[in-house]
Enzyme design. Structure first.
Site, PDB file in Angstrom:
ATOM      1  N   ARG A   1      -9.700 156.270  -2.612  1.00  0.00           N
ATOM      2  CA  ARG A   1     -10.115 157.638  -2.316  1.00  0.00           C
ATOM      3  C   ARG A   1     -11.107 157.756  -1.173  1.00  0.00           C
ATOM      4  NH1 ARG A   1     -11.966 159.103  -8.295  1.00  0.00           N
ATOM      5  NH2 ARG A   1     -12.646 156.937  -8.109  1.00  0.00           N
TER       6      ARG A   1
ATOM      7  N   ASP B   1      -8.590 159.082  -9.177  1.00  0.00           N
ATOM      8  CA  ASP B   1      -8.262 157.785  -8.591  1.00  0.00           C
ATOM      9  C   ASP B   1      -6.749 157.566  -8.655  1.00  0.00           C
ATOM     10  OD1 ASP B   1      -8.143 155.212  -7.694  1.00  0.00           O
ATOM     11  OD2 ASP B   1      -9.527 154.390  -9.182  1.00  0.00           O
TER      12      ASP B   1
END
Length: 155
Positions: A16, A127
């Site tokens: 990310r 995530d």
């Protein structure tokens, strides 16, 4: 301030946050304000230090014409003293960062969820590590919306 600084943080710094960092750089460059920002990304943990981003993160960025040479690193005490903003991806990042920042004297960073800037109000950037290409694409789109909104606000 003349040179605002911004760091983007996730747990491992391979999915990310490198996407968010690369997206932010691209948007700042497109808006011709890249000289005003120093952008980096880091991890809360030390799991992946020195590793390149996940290959799916790299291919997602490449699909959008963005390259990155980022290598994962762990957040440091200096980051809290240097950066104006530390933007993170989820509640557990936020908790860890607030805890770490309490141990740093003269912490100047404002610690926030990157998702708090999302016009579509998606607060958490999940995530995508255990997901698929589509999940990486979702992260990318969230990062674009949030970084755009963040850049538009006065600093």
């Amino acid at each position: 301030s003349e040179n605002s600084l911004q760091s983007l943080v996730s747990i491992g710094n391979i999915c990310r946050s490198p996407i968010a960092e690369a997206v932010f750089r691209k948007l700042a460059t497109d808006e011709k304000v890249e000289h005003k920002w120093m952008t980096d990304s880091a991890a809360v943990s030390d799991w992946n230090v020195g590793r390149s981003p996940d290959s799916r993160a790299l291919s997602c960025l490449r699909n959008h014409g963005i390259e990155t040479a980022h290598k994962a690193r762990q957040i440091t005490k200096e980051d809290f003293q240097t950066f104006d903003y530390i933007l993170c991806m989820d509640e557990s990042n936020l908790r860890d960062l607030n805890r770490k920042s309490n141990q740093v004297k003269d912490c100047k960073a404002k610690i926030e969820l990157l998702g708090s800037y999302d016009p579509q109000k998606q607060l958490i950037i999940e995530d995508p590590y255990y997901g698929n290409e589509k999940d990486f694409e979702t992260v990318y789109e969230q990062c674009v919306r949030c970084c755009k909104a963040f850049l538009e606000k006065p600093h």
